[in-house]
Write an enzyme that holds these catalytic residues in place. Structure first.
Site, PDB file in Angstrom:
ATOM      1  N   CYS A   1       0.963   3.152  -2.470  1.00 27.23           N
ATOM      2  CA  CYS A   1      -0.213   3.819  -3.040  1.00 27.23           C
ATOM      3  C   CYS A   1       0.271   4.958  -3.925  1.00 27.23           C
ATOM      4  O   CYS A   1       1.066   5.790  -3.483  1.00 27.23           O
ATOM      5  CB  CYS A   1      -1.109   4.411  -1.952  1.00 27.23           C
ATOM      6  SG  CYS A   1      -1.071   3.583  -0.364  1.00 27.23           S
TER       7      CYS A   1
ATOM      8  N   GLU B   1     -10.521   9.341  -6.257  1.00 29.10           N
ATOM      9  CA  GLU B   1      -9.848   8.362  -7.111  1.00 29.10           C
ATOM     10  C   GLU B   1     -10.746   7.183  -7.469  1.00 29.10           C
ATOM     11  O   GLU B   1     -11.631   6.807  -6.707  1.00 29.10           O
ATOM     12  CB  GLU B   1      -8.615   7.800  -6.386  1.00 29.10           C
ATOM     13  CG  GLU B   1      -7.607   8.820  -5.959  1.00 29.10           C
ATOM     14  CD  GLU B   1      -6.441   8.215  -5.206  1.00 29.10           C
ATOM     15  OE1 GLU B   1      -5.323   8.771  -5.320  1.00 29.10           O
ATOM     16  OE2 GLU B   1      -6.620   7.193  -4.506  1.00 29.10           O
TER      17      GLU B   1
END
Length: 283
Positions: free
Chosen positions: A136, A201
């Site tokens: 990630c 995000e």
């Protein structure tokens, strides 16, 4: 970092084994996360680190340097609006003001259809020691990693290849562009336990697989990754029910809402039915 263990011994903190004075190479923040320290020692450690940014005073040097990278700022429709440092993108005060950046989450499968999981290092600024998907991170605000067309993924895939190599040691020649599938994008927001840092995000969810990706080719960077393992679906279902284990909010969201159905379709060669340009919104 020997200075922290010397400090511990001098302050007679019985929680710690005196042998740490000789053996420990942990960064101060890693010791704090593992064992906890009285406030008087936390203050001293922060002063001794020499980091001018108070918020990064007890952060690992390498991770603090990474916080200077430029992330891609987007609006709620994933249109590029500018750039900002990784540090500022992850500050809770900015998140609460609506600052939003682009990110990606890689779900990497081996030839047996097992998913690679990682436990984030104690050095990480956000969600340290949490378990999560294979990799990630964030594409950089740079020509080769920034896509201006909404829904385009070439730059994000380049960023994913870079970070998979940096974190896991898996070379890009094992994971070519064509081996990545952009499934969807997820808009979410989550704050860390300390409420100082967090994530806001638009997360590009990428599936990738390669028969050549085996445990032997994983060379995890200990500054990034505490632990890792391959799991099948049943093993993940059992693992995620363990209340003593923490999982990152984006990974838990994807697991709860989508992962097992996507995973089955992916192994059956039918993932295309789940691919969508629509942003999945959870904040």
């Amino acid at each position: 970092m020997k200075f922290i263990t010397k400090l511990i011994v001098r302050n007679n903190i019985s929680t710690f084994n005196r042998r740490l004075y000789v053996t420990s190479n942990y960064h101060p923040r890693k010791l704090l996360l593992r064992y906890g320290l009285p406030d008087r020692v936390k203050i001293l450690v922060g002063k001794m680190s020499g980091e001018p940014d108070d918020l990064l005073a007890m952060v690992d040097t390498k991770q603090a340097e990474l916080m200077k990278e430029l992330c891609i700022i987007v609006d709620e429709n994933d249109v590029v609006k500018g750039k900002e440092t990784k540090r500022n993108c992850h500050l809770a005060e900015n998140i609460n003001k609506g600052l939003l950046h682009r990110a990606f989450s890689v779900f990497l499968f081996n030839g047996e259809g097992q998913l690679l999981l990682q436990q984030r290092s104690a050095n990480k600024v956000t969600f340290p020691l949490y378990w999560t998907n294979s990799c990630c991170s964030h594409p950089r605000y740079s020509a080769d990693e920034m896509d201006h067309d909404v829904g385009e993924s070439r730059g994000v895939i380049r960023a994913a290849q870079r970070r998979v190599y940096e974190e896991l040691g898996i070379h890009p020649y094992l994971l070519l562009d064509k081996q990545f599938n952009l499934i969807t994008r997820v808009h979410y927001k989550a704050l860390c336990d300390d409420m100082r840092w967090g994530e806001h995000e638009i997360d590009y969810v990428l599936f990738a697989s390669a028969a050549e990706v085996t445990p032997e080719c994983v060379e995890a960077d200990p500054n990034e990754i505490e632990d890792w393992k391959f799991v099948n679906q049943e093993e993940l279902k059992e693992f995620i029910l363990d209340n003593s284990i923490k999982f990152t909010p984006w990974f838990k969201l994807i697991v709860d809402k989508y992962l097992y159905e996507w995973w089955t379709s992916y192994l059956n060669g039918d993932i295309s039915k789940h691919i969508t340009n629509e942003i999945q919104r959870y904040c």
